[in-house]
Design a protein around this motif. Structure first.
Motif, PDB file in Angstrom:
ATOM      1  N   LEU A 123      -2.181  25.247 -11.461  1.00 54.95           N
ATOM      2  CA  LEU A 123      -3.313  26.159 -11.582  1.00 54.95           C
ATOM      3  C   LEU A 123      -3.316  27.188 -10.458  1.00 54.95           C
ATOM      4  N   VAL A 124      -2.964  26.764  -9.265  1.00 58.15           N
ATOM      5  CA  VAL A 124      -2.902  27.691  -8.125  1.00 58.15           C
ATOM      6  C   VAL A 124      -1.672  28.580  -8.242  1.00 58.15           C
ATOM      7  N   GLU A 125      -0.574  28.033  -8.731  1.00 58.14           N
ATOM      8  CA  GLU A 125       0.647  28.830  -8.878  1.00 58.14           C
ATOM      9  C   GLU A 125       0.452  29.977  -9.865  1.00 58.14           C
ATOM     10  N   GLN A 126      -0.340  29.745 -10.895  1.00 59.74           N
ATOM     11  CA  GLN A 126      -0.596  30.812 -11.857  1.00 59.74           C
ATOM     12  C   GLN A 126      -1.293  31.986 -11.194  1.00 59.74           C
ATOM     13  N   VAL A 127      -2.179  31.718 -10.265  1.00 59.66           N
ATOM     14  CA  VAL A 127      -2.902  32.776  -9.555  1.00 59.66           C
ATOM     15  C   VAL A 127      -2.035  33.387  -8.467  1.00 59.66           C
ATOM     16  N   ALA A 128      -1.317  32.517  -7.737  1.00 60.36           N
ATOM     17  CA  ALA A 128      -0.546  32.995  -6.582  1.00 60.36           C
ATOM     18  C   ALA A 128       0.717  33.742  -6.991  1.00 60.36           C
ATOM     19  N   GLY A 129       1.319  33.316  -8.103  1.00 62.46           N
ATOM     20  CA  GLY A 129       2.566  33.931  -8.527  1.00 62.46           C
ATOM     21  C   GLY A 129       3.771  33.501  -7.711  1.00 62.46           C
ATOM     22  N   VAL A 130       3.603  32.493  -6.843  1.00 63.18           N
ATOM     23  CA  VAL A 130       4.695  31.957  -6.025  1.00 63.18           C
ATOM     24  C   VAL A 130       4.565  30.435  -5.999  1.00 63.18           C
ATOM     25  N   ALA A 131       5.560  29.782  -5.404  1.00 65.92           N
ATOM     26  CA  ALA A 131       5.538  28.320  -5.317  1.00 65.92           C
ATOM     27  C   ALA A 131       4.366  27.850  -4.452  1.00 65.92           C
ATOM     28  N   VAL A 132       3.742  26.767  -4.877  1.00 60.01           N
ATOM     29  CA  VAL A 132       2.626  26.166  -4.153  1.00 60.01           C
ATOM     30  C   VAL A 132       2.945  24.697  -3.919  1.00 60.01           C
ATOM     31  N   GLU A 133       2.700  24.222  -2.719  1.00 60.65           N
ATOM     32  CA  GLU A 133       2.937  22.806  -2.424  1.00 60.65           C
ATOM     33  C   GLU A 133       1.863  22.270  -1.491  1.00 60.65           C
ATOM     34  N   ARG A 134       1.732  20.969  -1.492  1.00 60.97           N
ATOM     35  CA  ARG A 134       0.820  20.323  -0.559  1.00 60.97           C
ATOM     36  C   ARG A 134       1.536  20.068   0.758  1.00 60.97           C
ATOM     37  N   GLY A 135       0.880  20.389   1.848  1.00 56.50           N
ATOM     38  CA  GLY A 135       1.403  20.063   3.154  1.00 56.50           C
ATOM     39  C   GLY A 135       1.016  18.650   3.534  1.00 56.50           C
ATOM     40  N   PRO A 136       1.140  18.292   4.793  1.00 57.31           N
ATOM     41  CA  PRO A 136       0.749  16.953   5.225  1.00 57.31           C
ATOM     42  C   PRO A 136      -0.767  16.776   5.169  1.00 57.31           C
ATOM     43  N   LYS A 137      -1.206  15.529   5.134  1.00 55.29           N
ATOM     44  CA  LYS A 137      -2.632  15.235   5.100  1.00 55.29           C
ATOM     45  C   LYS A 137      -3.315  15.571   6.419  1.00 55.29           C
ATOM     46  N   ASP A 138      -2.565  15.603   7.481  1.00 54.02           N
ATOM     47  CA  ASP A 138      -3.091  15.921   8.812  1.00 54.02           C
ATOM     48  C   ASP A 138      -2.310  17.121   9.335  1.00 54.02           C
ATOM     49  N   ALA A 152       0.578  40.118  -0.656  1.00 55.85           N
ATOM     50  CA  ALA A 152       1.727  40.513  -1.479  1.00 55.85           C
ATOM     51  C   ALA A 152       3.046  39.962  -0.954  1.00 55.85           C
ATOM     52  N   ALA A 153       3.176  39.823   0.360  1.00 48.40           N
ATOM     53  CA  ALA A 153       4.457  39.401   0.937  1.00 48.40           C
ATOM     54  C   ALA A 153       4.685  37.890   0.867  1.00 48.40           C
ATOM     55  N   THR A 154       3.726  37.152   0.375  1.00 48.85           N
ATOM     56  CA  THR A 154       3.804  35.695   0.423  1.00 48.85           C
ATOM     57  C   THR A 154       4.941  35.147  -0.435  1.00 48.85           C
ATOM     58  N   LYS A 155       5.693  34.221   0.143  1.00 47.04           N
ATOM     59  CA  LYS A 155       6.778  33.549  -0.578  1.00 47.04           C
ATOM     60  C   LYS A 155       6.410  32.117  -0.969  1.00 47.04           C
ATOM     61  N   ARG A 156       5.415  31.547  -0.282  1.00 43.77           N
ATOM     62  CA  ARG A 156       5.070  30.158  -0.518  1.00 43.77           C
ATOM     63  C   ARG A 156       3.646  29.920  -0.058  1.00 43.77           C
ATOM     64  N   VAL A 157       2.910  29.062  -0.767  1.00 44.46           N
ATOM     65  CA  VAL A 157       1.542  28.706  -0.392  1.00 44.46           C
ATOM     66  C   VAL A 157       1.511  27.230  -0.037  1.00 44.46           C
ATOM     67  N   ILE A 158       0.901  26.915   1.109  1.00 48.84           N
ATOM     68  CA  ILE A 158       0.805  25.538   1.582  1.00 48.84           C
ATOM     69  C   ILE A 158      -0.657  25.111   1.551  1.00 48.84           C
ATOM     70  N   LEU A 159      -0.980  24.141   0.704  1.00 48.57           N
ATOM     71  CA  LEU A 159      -2.341  23.616   0.622  1.00 48.57           C
ATOM     72  C   LEU A 159      -2.487  22.401   1.536  1.00 48.57           C
ATOM     73  N   PRO A 160      -3.708  22.082   1.954  1.00 47.09           N
ATOM     74  CA  PRO A 160      -3.923  20.831   2.686  1.00 47.09           C
ATOM     75  C   PRO A 160      -3.493  19.641   1.837  1.00 47.09           C
TER      76      PRO A 160
END
Length: 460
Positions: free
Chosen positions: A76-91, A59-67
């Protein structure tokens, strides 16, 4: 101040390494975090539709970082998460840089005030389609003006036609010739600059109606330059001065001194430097030389440079100069070191090496439960891991022989492993980071690599 809570998404194998990285990074960068470990070995193989079906967001999440390698629509992930989603670095080892732990290009980086003239050598010997193709390539790489290099002791009958064709393409053009008849045809067709003028062709410059490059009659002594400058000034002919840089071994240091002397004599005059006299005639990759010469230009107020791409080690000189002029402009204007600002100019080696370390590799080897080979290269050794083995060595032939002894390897997979091992050894040799299924980094010359495996659609 509240610390934002970030959710990092990973797979089973990368979880321990991610936890170690975030333990230091969270405190240093001022965020709280949690980790979502998906029911998959390698999270990079998961697509965003699959992640959306499996992800639970605190619930406290402000941002989601994917690989960084996760494929698909982030929405598609933002719709589920309800917060901003972004890709992090490849490594994941690049997470400190991702969160600003290392410097990078500032928001106001990129301005420049040095123009690039890119010369097409021996233009009269080339067909018009070839000239147009090379000119477009130079322009796309960052050239501001296309310079047509003419041949001495002859008059180019197609000068007007060629200049007009380039101008019709929206390109700016200069003509490199001492032949007044050749120059006359070029400027009538739209050439805006003439390279070059000294006492031998000075009278003709009065009627051209365009800017010229003023040269000394004797570069070693600057003899004749003052008279040429005075005459052009009296005629109101715009000009820039080129004291002529000499190749190394043939007066290079003295010629640099002439640029300082001309700037002293003419503090407000426009100037030019033909950097190709050094890059084309020195057995070394051109990028470093271009940066150094442009640093001199920036500090002396030399606002144009002439280059070409004839010899193979200068084949990307225009792009190098385009990057270099931004780097030296920022360094000089902001009075900061030209360091950690332009990674695209660091090509042979990588700006920084990232290592997993022996402990992490041992832990990873113990957790692998499948036969897929994972390759790593660090501290002079190639590491080969799967559920049956953890091999290390610096000879890929010996490593492969041991791998084949322990289990059968199909020819297609053997080819793939050989390709990856060649990349790993190259990385170790040059001091580069190796990441399996990713291209080695070559600065702005890097060509992204498509993995031999298609991204897998992962089902429940």
């Amino acid at each position: 101040m509240d610390r934002p809570h970030l959710l990092f998404v990973t797979g089973k194998l990368a979880e321990p390494a991610l936890r170690r990285t975030l333990a230091e990074l969270g405190a240093a960068c001022g965020f709280e975090y949690s980790i979502a470990v998906l029911p998959i070995t390698v999270a990079a193989l998961a697509t965003t539709p699959w992640i959306a079906r499996h992800l639970q967001v605190p619930a406290a999440t402000k941002r989601v970082i994917l690989p960084g390698l996760c494929d698909g629509d982030l929405g598609l992930v933002e719709q589920v998460a309800g917060v901003a989603v972004e890709r992090g670095p490849k490594d994941l080892r690049e997470l400190p840089a991702f969160f600003g732990g290392e410097t990078g290009r500032p928001p106001d980086y990129g301005a420049y005030d040095i123009a690039i003239l890119a010369e097409i050598n021996h233009a009269p010997r080339q067909a018009l389609p070839e000239i147009l193709q090379q000119a477009r390539s130079y322009h796309d790489a960052g050239a501001d003006v296309i310079d047509l290099g003419c041949d001495p002791d002859s008059t180019w009958s197609r000068a007007r036609e060629t200049v007009r064709a380039l101008r019709d393409q929206g390109l700016r053009v200069s003509i490199d010739s001492f032949n007044p008849a050749e120059v006359e045809e070029a400027v009538r067709a739209g050439a805006e600059l003439v390279l070059s003028v000294n006492s031998s062709n000075l009278p003709a410059a009065r009627s051209w109606g365009c800017e010229v490059v003023a040269l000394p009659d004797d570069p070693a002594t600057l003899a004749g330059l003052d008279r040429t400058v005075e005459t052009l000034t009296a005629w109101a002919v715009p000009f820039r001065i080129d004291p002529i840089i000499e190749p190394i071994g043939l007066g290079f240091a003295r010629s640099l001194g002439r640029f300082f002397e001309v700037r002293r004599r003419y503090p407000q005059a426009e100037m030019m430097m033909g950097v190709g006299n050094v890059t084309e005639l020195t057995d070394v990759d051109s990028a470093g030389i271009n940066v150094l010469l442009l640093a001199i230009c920036q500090e002396l107020g030399i606002r144009s440079v002439l280059t070409t791409e004839v010899i193979n080690w200068c084949r990307s000189a225009v792009r190098e100069l385009d990057l270099a002029r931004r780097l030296v402009h920022y360094a000089c204007r902001q009075r900061v070191l030209p360091k950690h600002l332009e990674p695209d100019l660091v090509m042979l080696r990588d700006p920084k090496l990232h290592e997993h370390g022996a402990e992490t590799l041992r832990d990873l080897a113990a957790r692998i439960t499948d036969r897929n080979f994972r390759l790593f290269a660090e501290r002079g050794l190639v590491h080969v891991l799967n559920k049956q083995m953890h091999l290390t060595g610096d000879d890929p032939f010996q490593l492969f022989a041991e791998m084949a002894r322990r289990e059968a390897i199909e020819p297609a997979h053997a080819f793939y492993l050989g390709y990856e091992m060649a990349k790993a050894i190259t990385a170790l040799t040059l001091g580069k980071n190796y990441v399996q299924d990713q291209a080695l980094r070559w600065g702005f010359l890097t060509v992204p690599e498509q993995s031999h495996r298609d991204k897998m659609q992962v089902d429940e």
